[in-house]
Each structure stands twice: as structure tokens, then as C-alpha cells.
Design a protein around this motif. Structure first.
Motif, short mmCIF file in Angstrom:
data_model
loop_
_atom_site.label_atom_id
_atom_site.label_comp_id
_atom_site.label_asym_id
_atom_site.label_seq_id
_atom_site.Cartn_x
_atom_site.Cartn_y
_atom_site.Cartn_z
N ARG A 1 1.00 -1.23 -0.09
CA ARG A 1 -0.10 -0.04 -0.08
C ARG A 1 0.78 1.37 0.00
O ARG A 1 0.67 2.25 -0.73
CB ARG A 1 -1.02 0.16 1.30
N VAL A 2 1.86 1.30 0.84
CA VAL A 2 2.77 2.49 0.81
C VAL A 2 3.60 2.62 -0.41
O VAL A 2 3.65 3.65 -0.78
CB VAL A 2 3.67 2.29 2.24
N MET A 3 3.88 1.52 -0.91
CA MET A 3 4.64 1.52 -2.22
C MET A 3 3.77 2.17 -3.43
O MET A 3 4.38 3.11 -4.08
CB MET A 3 5.17 0.14 -2.75
N ILE A 4 2.43 1.62 -3.41
CA ILE A 4 1.75 2.42 -4.29
C ILE A 4 1.27 3.71 -4.09
O ILE A 4 1.46 4.67 -4.97
CB ILE A 4 0.42 1.54 -4.53
N ASN A 5 1.28 4.06 -2.82
CA ASN A 5 0.59 5.75 -2.55
C ASN A 5 1.56 6.49 -2.64
O ASN A 5 1.71 7.78 -2.71
CB ASN A 5 0.21 5.59 -1.08
N THR A 6 3.09 6.00 -2.78
CA THR A 6 4.12 6.86 -2.71
C THR A 6 4.55 6.95 -4.23
O THR A 6 5.57 7.65 -4.53
CB THR A 6 5.51 6.53 -1.87
N PHE B 1 5.95 4.52 -5.87
CA PHE B 1 7.19 3.76 -6.10
C PHE B 1 6.80 2.52 -6.87
O PHE B 1 7.47 2.04 -7.86
CB PHE B 1 7.98 2.95 -4.63
N HIS B 2 5.47 1.99 -6.62
CA HIS B 2 5.15 0.81 -7.10
C HIS B 2 3.88 1.06 -8.14
O HIS B 2 2.97 1.72 -7.52
CB HIS B 2 4.63 -0.30 -6.03
N ASP B 3 3.85 0.82 -9.24
CA ASP B 3 2.92 0.83 -10.30
C ASP B 3 2.04 -0.68 -10.29
O ASP B 3 2.65 -1.44 -10.98
CB ASP B 3 3.21 1.28 -11.64
N PRO B 4 0.89 -0.87 -9.77
CA PRO B 4 0.21 -2.08 -9.72
C PRO B 4 -0.03 -2.72 -11.38
O PRO B 4 -0.17 -3.86 -11.45
CB PRO B 4 -1.00 -1.99 -9.06
N ALA B 5 -0.25 -1.67 -12.05
CA ALA B 5 -0.60 -1.97 -13.53
C ALA B 5 0.78 -2.31 -14.23
O ALA B 5 0.65 -3.22 -15.40
CB ALA B 5 -1.01 -0.63 -14.21
N PRO C 1 3.57 -4.68 -12.68
CA PRO C 1 4.12 -4.92 -11.17
C PRO C 1 5.49 -5.52 -11.32
O PRO C 1 6.28 -5.41 -10.34
CB PRO C 1 3.12 -6.15 -10.74
N ARG C 2 6.00 -6.26 -12.54
CA ARG C 2 7.29 -6.50 -12.63
C ARG C 2 7.71 -7.54 -11.60
O ARG C 2 8.73 -7.58 -11.00
CB ARG C 2 8.56 -5.30 -12.77
N ARG C 3 6.94 -8.35 -11.03
CA ARG C 3 7.13 -9.28 -9.82
C ARG C 3 8.05 -8.43 -8.60
O ARG C 3 8.81 -9.37 -7.94
CB ARG C 3 7.90 -10.48 -10.60
N LEU C 4 7.44 -7.20 -8.49
CA LEU C 4 8.20 -6.58 -7.42
C LEU C 4 7.93 -7.12 -6.07
O LEU C 4 8.76 -7.62 -5.13
CB LEU C 4 7.85 -5.02 -7.51
N MET C 5 6.45 -7.49 -5.75
CA MET C 5 6.16 -8.21 -4.44
C MET C 5 6.78 -9.57 -4.41
O MET C 5 7.21 -9.70 -3.02
CB MET C 5 4.66 -8.03 -4.29
#
Ligand code: SAH
Length: 246
Positions: A191-196, A198-202, A204-208
Motif C-alpha cells: 500500500r505504501v509503495m503504491i501510494n508513494t 514507487f510501485h505501479d500495480p499496472a 508490477p514486474r514481480r516486485l512483491m
């Protein structure tokens, strides 16, 4: 040290074995050797085989009878190469060492004797009767008698490993966080990575997945997870740093 280990040799006839035992004891960080009705530890062979463990040899107290040598001991553990005609069952050396390790952590100051027998005949039945437990180093059943110095070495090694390997820190402090706590952490982090941004859920590049496998390899404790979640919470609701008093 909560547990004081005392190594007792009974009836040793070869001075070299006394020296080798002194060396083995000192190698493993122990200091106390007691001699019951043995040949002299001052013989050249003893000193040569001690190879520098002269202090252990010199401080070795000498006794006529086993009972006197173990009079101050809370437990007396005999060692034997074979099952003997006595009521005390043989226990594997490592199991005995493990329970000594547990006692080392819990007990008040206790002295425990480890008793070794004669080169040819081992401990007598009368001596075995004075033992509260009996230890065997499990080896080739068709050839199970070790040289005395080697037996002292193996027992001293197992005891040293068991006594040192048990952490004195309360284990709950070191226990890894539960799977549930990890899941809450990952949800929070995502959630924090998306809201800041840093992370684009569209995209994801297997980040999580990558982050999760990192934390699988380095499982944090509950305490550490609380710190990480505290950082995430502060990132979500930043508070200005306290102003310094002038
Ligand atoms: N024939 C004797 C062997 C004595 S060896 C007997 O059968 O008992 C001398 C001492 O070394 C033993 O009294 C014991 O203290 C120790 N020792 C030798 N081999 C051992 C083993 N496999 N497990 C435990 N102690 C051993």
C-alpha cells in the motif's frame, strides 16, 4: 557458568592417557581433572602427551576412592564402551550432553562429574553403582572400545558444543515473526509503495514476489516487523520532526 564439569579418571595405568585427557579437556575449554588411584601424572609421558595442558595436570587432585573424588558433585555420569550388568541404562553421549546443556541454562551452580574407567577393564560394578547415569559413545558395535584419551576428547567436545550452543537469550525474542504478521506487513508495504508512487500495480514486474523472497531468506522477528511497520505508518502519516529547544 551454571554447570561445572569435572573429568574423573579411574585406575589409569598409562601416563600418556592422563596427559592426552588433560589436553582434550583444555582443548574444549574445561579445566578440572581428578585422578582416582591412577599412575603418577608427573611421568614424562603424561607431560609430553599433555602438550601444554600442564596446568590441568598440575592442578589435578588425586584420590584413593571414587566416592571421595565425586563427594561434592550433584550428578555422577559414568562412561562405558558396552552395556553393563547394572540397572542404569546406557544413554548416547550426545543425548547426555544435550540435557547437560539444558541444565547449564536453567540450573543453579551445579557440579557434574564425568567418570572414565581403566584402559583394560573399564569401571568396576561398585564404581558403576555410584553413577546416576551411564553414557556411551555409539560407535562400531563390533569394535566399540575407544582409547581412553579419545573417549575423553569426544565427551568433552560434545559437552562443549551443547553448553555453548544453547543461547541464553529468551528464545521468544529471537523467534521469527509468524506468517500472519508477515502477510500484514507485505499488505502494508505494498500500500505504501503504491501510494508513494514507487510501485505501479499496472506494471508490477514481480516486485512483491522479489521482496517476499528477500524476507523469506531473512525472516525478521516480531520486534523487527513492528519497527518496519512503524516506519511504514510514519511514511503514511508524516509528522514534522520535533523542533529543537533553543
Ligand atoms: N574393556 C573396557 C574398555 C575400557 S576403555 C570396557 O569394556 O569397559 C577405557 C575407558 O574409556 C572406558 O572405561 C570408558 O570410560 C572410555 N570409553 C572407551 N570407549 C568408550 C565408548 N565407546 N563410550 C564411552 N566411553 C568409552
Amino acid at each position: 557458568m551454571a554447570l561445572n564439569l569435572v573429568f574423573v579418571l579411574v585406575g589409569t595405568t598409562h601416563a600418556g592417557n592422563i596427559g592426552a585427557s588433560a589436553r582434550a579437556i583444555k582443548n574444549m575449554g574445561f579445566t578440572t581433572l581428578r585422578l582416582v588411584d591412577t599412575c603418577s601424572p608427573k611421568k614424562k609421558d603424561a607431560i609430553v602427551r599433555a602438550s601444554g595442558a600442564d596446568d590441568v595436570l598440575e592442578n589435578a587432585a588425586r584420590f584413593e576412592h571414587l566416592a571421595d573424588a565425586v563427594a561434592d558433585c550433584h550428578a555422577v555420569i559414568g562412561t562405558s564402551a558396552r552395556q553393563r550388568q547394572i540397572s542404569v541404562p546406557l544413554q548416547a553421549c550426545r543425548d547426555v550432553a544435550t540435557s547437560l546443556g539444558e541444565q547449564h541454562n536453567n540450573a543453579l551452580d551445579q557440579t557434574v562429574a564425568l567418570v572414565f574407567g581403566r584402559e583394560r577393564t573399564g569401571l568396576s560394578n561398585e564404581e558403576l553403582d555410584q553413577c546416576s547415569a551411564l553414557l556411551q559413545i555409539p560407535i562400531n558395535p563390533d569394535f566399540s572400545s575407544l582409547n581412553l584419551g579419545s573417549a575423553v576428547q569426544v565427551v568433552a567436545y560434545e559437552c562443549a558444543m551443547a553448553l555453548n550452543s544453547i543461547s541464553t537469550a529468551p528464545t521468544s525474542e529471537l523467534e521469527p515473526a509468524t506468517g500472519e504478521a508477515m502477510q500484514h506487513f507485505f499488505t502494508h508495504l505494498e500500500r505504501v509503495m503504491i501510494n508513494t508512487g514507487f510501485h505501479d500495480p499496472a506494471n508490477p514486474r514481480r516486485l512483491m514476489r522479489r521482496i517476499q523472497s528477500y524476507f523469506e531468506r531473512n525472516r525478521p522477528t516480531d520486534n523487527e516487523i513492528n519497527i518496519l511497520r512503524g516506519i511504514l505508518a510514519a511514511t503514511e502519516n508524516p509528522r514534522p520532526p520535533k523542533e529543537k529547544q533553543s
